[in-house]
Design an enzyme around this catalytic site. Sequence first.
Site, mmCIF file in Angstrom:
data_model
loop_
_atom_site.group_PDB
_atom_site.id
_atom_site.type_symbol
_atom_site.label_atom_id
_atom_site.label_comp_id
_atom_site.label_asym_id
_atom_site.label_seq_id
_atom_site.Cartn_x
_atom_site.Cartn_y
_atom_site.Cartn_z
ATOM 1 N N GLN A 38 0.830 -1.190 0.000
ATOM 2 C CA GLN A 38 0.000 0.000 0.000
ATOM 3 C C GLN A 38 0.874 1.253 0.000
ATOM 4 O O GLN A 38 2.072 1.206 0.318
ATOM 5 C CB GLN A 38 -0.914 0.011 1.230
ATOM 6 C CG GLN A 38 -1.954 -1.102 1.248
ATOM 7 C CD GLN A 38 -3.123 -0.783 0.327
ATOM 8 O OE1 GLN A 38 -2.976 -0.688 -0.891
ATOM 9 N NE2 GLN A 38 -4.295 -0.604 0.906
ATOM 10 N N THR A 39 0.280 2.391 -0.283
ATOM 11 C CA THR A 39 1.028 3.620 -0.529
ATOM 12 C C THR A 39 1.762 4.138 0.712
ATOM 13 O O THR A 39 2.976 4.353 0.682
ATOM 14 C CB THR A 39 0.085 4.707 -1.061
ATOM 15 O OG1 THR A 39 -0.437 4.260 -2.316
ATOM 16 C CG2 THR A 39 0.811 6.031 -1.245
ATOM 17 N N PHE A 40 1.053 4.363 1.812
ATOM 18 C CA PHE A 40 1.697 4.992 2.973
ATOM 19 C C PHE A 40 2.761 4.111 3.619
ATOM 20 O O PHE A 40 3.875 4.577 3.874
ATOM 21 C CB PHE A 40 0.633 5.434 3.981
ATOM 22 C CG PHE A 40 0.172 6.845 3.749
ATOM 23 C CD1 PHE A 40 0.653 7.886 4.524
ATOM 24 C CD2 PHE A 40 -0.719 7.132 2.728
ATOM 25 C CE1 PHE A 40 0.247 9.199 4.296
ATOM 26 C CE2 PHE A 40 -1.132 8.437 2.484
ATOM 27 C CZ PHE A 40 -0.656 9.477 3.267
ATOM 28 N N HIS A 85 5.845 4.055 1.120
ATOM 29 C CA HIS A 85 6.614 5.298 1.016
ATOM 30 C C HIS A 85 7.395 5.560 2.307
ATOM 31 O O HIS A 85 8.487 6.130 2.264
ATOM 32 C CB HIS A 85 5.691 6.471 0.688
ATOM 33 C CG HIS A 85 5.427 6.620 -0.780
ATOM 34 N ND1 HIS A 85 4.405 5.973 -1.425
ATOM 35 C CD2 HIS A 85 6.092 7.309 -1.738
ATOM 36 C CE1 HIS A 85 4.435 6.270 -2.710
ATOM 37 N NE2 HIS A 85 5.451 7.082 -2.928
#
Length: 514
Positions: free
Chosen positions: A96-98, A101
């Site tokens: 997933q993104t968070f 990153h």
Amino acid sequence: MFLLPLSLVLSILLVVILTGLRDSYNNRYKPHGFDPSAKYSNGTHEFYPITLVLSLDGFHPSLISKEATPFLHELYTLQQPNTSVAPFIVPSFPSQTFPNHWSIVTGKYPSENGIVANWFWDHSLEKQFGPGNIDPELWETASEPIWSTLENAFFADTFKSAAHMWPGCEVQGRTPHFFTAFNDSETLEEKSESIFRNYVDGKRDASERPQLILAYAPQPDAYGHEYGYPAPHTPSFRELLNKIDSYVSRVFAALDQRHMRHFTNVVILSDHGMATVPSHNVLLEKEILPDDLRTQHVSHSYLEGPALAIYTPNASHVERQLIKRLERLKIGKNFHVTRNLQQEFGYKLSGERTADIWVLPDVHYAVAHQRRLLGTHGYNNSSPEMRALFIANGPAFTEGYVEPFENVAIHGLLLELAGWKSEPHVGRPSHKIATADTKPQGLLVPLRSPPQDDLALLSRIFGNGSSYNAVFHNETTKLDAVVPEKQQQDFSSLLGEIVGELQAELAEWGSNDK
């Protein structure tokens, strides 16, 4: 006294002047080995070396092709010097993104860095985390990001960082020196202009410019969630790929125009891939977690991409109920209930912020609020569909392909490019700073043999003619021709779904009567 003819004197003088001009030009523009502690000139201003990271959210490496993304194809096929390319890299779970990153800028897996998912519940704080949440309390226990590490190590007056919309960069108390808040209306063209206008251009001293710039682009991910990644390509998808390619191309063109390529390293990456889920592979959340079970036994639940994450004090009871309900559903066998991600699936995710129970679907299946075609991510991080992108270009890199690696290793690469080795240090130079001619080969191991892959699967998902297939499997097929946009659902499939929902409701009523 012997006197030289005037013409000879003038000739010698001209040679000396031209040689000096040549040496001056070479000193300014010709790479002499990369030294992260040196100052460089672009002809008008002095700079410390710059590392520019371009994150393309949700961009799968198999989207690169000669026809749709010519500039990225040029980089991916090593037509630009000083380019290192991984066939793909592996995201962290959940993909997933968070969490990813934050893994990239901390070098830690989500269970270690504190951002365990896009959505989670913090028991001790009794607070919910979600995308866009910049509550300092929720981030306080999260791992230190690379901009804090570098600015503290060198002191902010000698090393500055910039983050343009990077997830987590807006949190009060731990922002980089320069940052730009998230803005989903910013176009890719505006982004490329903003990076140089805000962080590079202007009459500034070298120490006043950021030496690490992290820029985030949400466009690939946003499109994928709405439409999936259609193969063969539709006009809107091909247009998106063209825009992404132009964005990267403009950044390189801007560096060329400013004569900055000899001291700027560019890392192009993504956080995860994307999988398309047809509507008939979607289970509605209420089908497996009805109101009565939720009200009595569940404190919080979140759709974590295609998965369902549940927080409950009654894990055993809820687990049994979920398994029973999945057994009654037609596609229930494609969904797996677990209370121990690490033990049962090998996923590096645990800790008090992690949900107590997960309903994990197979790839191309999903739990959702609505039954429709969608694109999503968050699956097994080793799945081919979840692969992420890695291309690095600049004076610090050696041309060639490198072995695939996990994205947590990028943090170490960025530290090395900045000149930070293993311990904090003060000022420049220092024995801890990497020396001239440094090549970051500790992480980037030359590729020994082409990846063994299911080419039919990749072509079916992303289309024929990808640069990946061309490079590593000698495929000569051209990219599929553009096809008309398709309706997301036709009437017959919609009718089938309505009938399916009615049958599910009838089955639930029957079970309640018993």
